[in-house]
Each structure stands twice: as structure tokens, then as C-alpha cells.
Design a protein around this motif. Structure first.
Motif, short mmCIF file in Angstrom:
data_model
loop_
_atom_site.label_atom_id
_atom_site.label_comp_id
_atom_site.label_asym_id
_atom_site.label_seq_id
_atom_site.Cartn_x
_atom_site.Cartn_y
_atom_site.Cartn_z
N ALA A 47 -8.06 9.28 8.93
CA ALA A 47 -9.25 10.05 9.35
C ALA A 47 -8.92 11.07 10.44
CB ALA A 47 -10.33 9.08 9.85
N TYR A 48 -7.96 10.73 11.31
CA TYR A 48 -7.64 11.60 12.44
C TYR A 48 -6.42 12.48 12.19
CZ TYR A 48 -10.80 8.45 14.99
OH TYR A 48 -11.88 7.70 15.42
N GLY A 49 -5.83 12.40 10.99
CA GLY A 49 -4.66 13.21 10.70
C GLY A 49 -3.42 12.76 11.44
N LEU A 50 -3.30 11.44 11.66
CA LEU A 50 -2.17 10.88 12.38
C LEU A 50 -1.43 9.89 11.50
CD1 LEU A 50 -4.05 10.19 15.76
CD2 LEU A 50 -2.52 12.11 15.26
N THR A 51 -0.36 9.33 12.01
CA THR A 51 0.38 8.28 11.31
C THR A 51 0.60 7.11 12.27
OG1 THR A 51 2.62 8.98 11.96
CG2 THR A 51 1.63 10.08 10.04
N ARG A 52 1.14 6.02 11.75
CA ARG A 52 1.46 4.87 12.61
C ARG A 52 2.40 5.27 13.75
NH1 ARG A 52 2.72 -0.24 8.53
NH2 ARG A 52 0.74 -0.21 7.37
N ALA A 53 3.24 6.24 13.52
CA ALA A 53 4.19 6.70 14.54
C ALA A 53 3.49 7.29 15.76
CB ALA A 53 5.16 7.72 13.94
N ASP A 54 2.21 7.64 15.60
CA ASP A 54 1.44 8.24 16.70
C ASP A 54 0.60 7.21 17.45
OD1 ASP A 54 2.25 10.91 15.91
OD2 ASP A 54 0.83 10.70 14.24
N CYS A 55 0.78 5.93 17.14
CA CYS A 55 -0.12 4.89 17.66
C CYS A 55 0.47 4.11 18.82
CB CYS A 55 -0.49 3.91 16.55
SG CYS A 55 -1.50 4.65 15.25
N VAL A 56 -0.42 3.67 19.69
CA VAL A 56 -0.10 2.75 20.79
C VAL A 56 -1.07 1.58 20.67
CG1 VAL A 56 0.12 2.43 23.28
CG2 VAL A 56 0.52 4.70 22.27
N ALA A 57 -0.54 0.36 20.66
CA ALA A 57 -1.39 -0.84 20.53
C ALA A 57 -1.38 -1.63 21.82
CB ALA A 57 -0.90 -1.70 19.38
N TYR A 58 -2.56 -2.16 22.18
CA TYR A 58 -2.72 -2.99 23.37
C TYR A 58 -3.33 -4.32 22.91
CZ TYR A 58 -2.70 1.68 25.59
OH TYR A 58 -2.39 2.97 25.99
N GLY A 59 -2.68 -5.44 23.24
CA GLY A 59 -3.19 -6.73 22.79
C GLY A 59 -2.63 -7.88 23.60
N ASP A 60 -3.07 -9.09 23.24
CA ASP A 60 -2.70 -10.24 24.08
C ASP A 60 -2.23 -11.46 23.32
OD1 ASP A 60 -5.25 -12.55 24.48
OD2 ASP A 60 -5.48 -10.81 23.18
N SER A 61 -2.41 -11.53 22.00
CA SER A 61 -2.16 -12.80 21.33
C SER A 61 -1.66 -12.60 19.90
CB SER A 61 -3.44 -13.65 21.31
OG SER A 61 -4.43 -13.01 20.53
N MET A 62 -1.51 -13.73 19.19
CA MET A 62 -0.91 -13.71 17.87
C MET A 62 -1.64 -12.78 16.90
SD MET A 62 -0.10 -16.92 15.30
CE MET A 62 0.95 -17.72 16.50
N SER A 63 -2.94 -12.62 17.06
CA SER A 63 -3.68 -11.76 16.14
C SER A 63 -3.27 -10.30 16.26
CB SER A 63 -5.19 -11.90 16.36
OG SER A 63 -5.57 -11.37 17.61
N ASP A 64 -2.53 -9.96 17.33
CA ASP A 64 -2.07 -8.59 17.53
C ASP A 64 -0.63 -8.38 17.10
OD1 ASP A 64 -4.50 -7.68 18.98
OD2 ASP A 64 -3.83 -9.15 20.46
N ALA A 65 0.07 -9.46 16.74
CA ALA A 65 1.50 -9.36 16.47
C ALA A 65 1.82 -8.44 15.30
CB ALA A 65 2.08 -10.75 16.23
#
Length: 209
Positions: free
Chosen positions: A150-168
Motif C-alpha cells: 500500500a505504501y510502495g515499500l518492501t520488507r527491506a524498508d521496515c523496522v519492527a519493535y516487539g517483545d515476545s515470541m509472537s514477534d519473532a
């Protein structure tokens, strides 16, 4: 270069707690939800089964109780400031959580570009939970791909913030990740790790790259 910043909610933006816990506190059901949370963490409950059991517990839930749970949750400091800075740079920020969308979507008012949670019945509950609407860890990656398109980006443009196994899985799918007050499941695989109570400090780790 534009970026998409992806935030988990429970345990990440909400420090040491979760939407289900805060909602249950408003209903006087802390012990009951605690038992479900422990079973879920131990892998004894699937996300749809957890949702179905929580829905049964929350028969007295109202919009006012949800508002109170949201307002009293132990949010990290600086969330709105970080999201304002992200958007001022022409970047995007989104929240993806397994928690009910009726709680997660309240973060749109704080400046998130998108907020995705599990689809629950309308409050007060009259219908059962539809398992197809309940998110799991794999859904976080799928939703990320949709947002990128939708935003014209790829996974290479992403930053993820998380705390537990569901974010792995999401941490494994994107190049930059920040473990926020995290357990070993993501702390050991994250690019950055932060312990504290201010999202601005966690964001600064990415900003320093």
C-alpha cells in the motif's frame, strides 16, 4: 529513503501488561485472565481459543470499560512524540497486535498510520468469536506485506519493535528490529535491545544507525 515502523502493542507499547489484562482489570477478572495468559504463553491455547475463552469472560464489557482500560494502561512514554517524528520525516508507522481491534484501533488517534488487531464481535458480545478473524504470529508478516504494498515499500524498508515470541517471525523477516523490554525469544535475535519506559529512547537506537 522512506521507512515503515511496525509496533507490537502488548508488552511493547504497553509495558508489562496487555490489552486483555487491562480490560479484565476493569471487570474484576484479573485472576481469570491471568490463568488464560499463562496457558497461552505455555502454548496450551491457540489464539482463537484464547479469544473465545476471553470473550466468555467479558460478557459485561462495554465501550466505557474499554475506554477505561485503554486510558489506564501502563503505556510507554513518548509514543505520540515518536510517531509524530516518524510522520514528519515522511515515514510511516503501524501497530500490529493479536489483541482485539476495538482496543488496538484506538491508537489511530495517537498518530499511527494503521492499526491492525484481531476481529472480535461488537461490544456488548452477542455473537461468538470467528476464528478466521483472530491473528497469529504469521499474520504479522502477512499484514506487513500488505502495508508495504500500500505504501510502495518492501520488507527491506521496515523496522519492527516487539517483545515476545509472537514477534519473532516479523523480526526474522525485516532487516532492523528493536527488542523492547523483551524476553529471550526476540532479544537474542534483535538488532537492537532496549529496556526502559520511554519509546523515544528505543527509537533513538534506530535513529543512530
Amino acid at each position: 529513503m522512506s521507512r515503515l515502523h511496525l509496533f507490537d502493542m502488548d508488552g511493547t507499547l504497553i509495558r508489562g501488561s496487555a490489552a486483555a489484562v487491562e480490560i479484565s482489570r476493569q471487570l474484576g477478572l484479573e485472576r481469570e485472565i491471568g490463568e488464560l495468559e499463562r496457558a497461552f504463553a505455555a502454548g496450551e491455547l491457540t489464539p482463537p481459543r484464547f479469544a473465545a475463552l476471553a470473550c466468555e469472560l467479558w460478557q459485561d464489557l462495554t465501550e466505557e470499560k474499554i475506554d477505561a482500560a485503554f486510558g489506564n494502561a501502563p503505556w510507554l512514554e513518548g509514543i505520540r512524540e515518536v510517531w509524530s517524528e516518524i510522520r514528519a520525516r515522511g515515514e510511516r508507522c503501524a501497530v500490529i497486535s493479536l489483541s482485539p481491534s476495538f482496543f488496538v484501533e484506538r491508537l489511530l488517534d495517537w498518530g499511527a498510520d494503521a492499526a491492525h488487531g484481531s476481529r472480535w464481535p461488537a461490544v456488548p458480545f452477542r455473537d461468538p468469536v470467528d476464528p478466521a478473524g483472530i491473528l497469529d504470529a504469521a499474520a504479522k508478516v502477512r499484514i506487513t506485506d500488505g502495508l508495504c504494498a500500500a505504501y510502495g515499500l518492501t520488507r527491506a524498508d521496515c523496522v519492527a519493535y516487539g517483545d515476545s515470541m509472537s514477534d519473532a517471525r516479523l523480526f526474522a523477516a525485516v532487516p532492523v528490529s528493536v527488542a523492547v523490554n523483551a524476553d529471550h525469544h526476540v532479544r537474542d535475535i534483535a538488532v537492537h535491545a532496549y529496556a526502559g519506559n520511554d519509546l523515544r529512547e528505543a527509537f533513538a537506537l534506530v535513529d543512530a544507525d
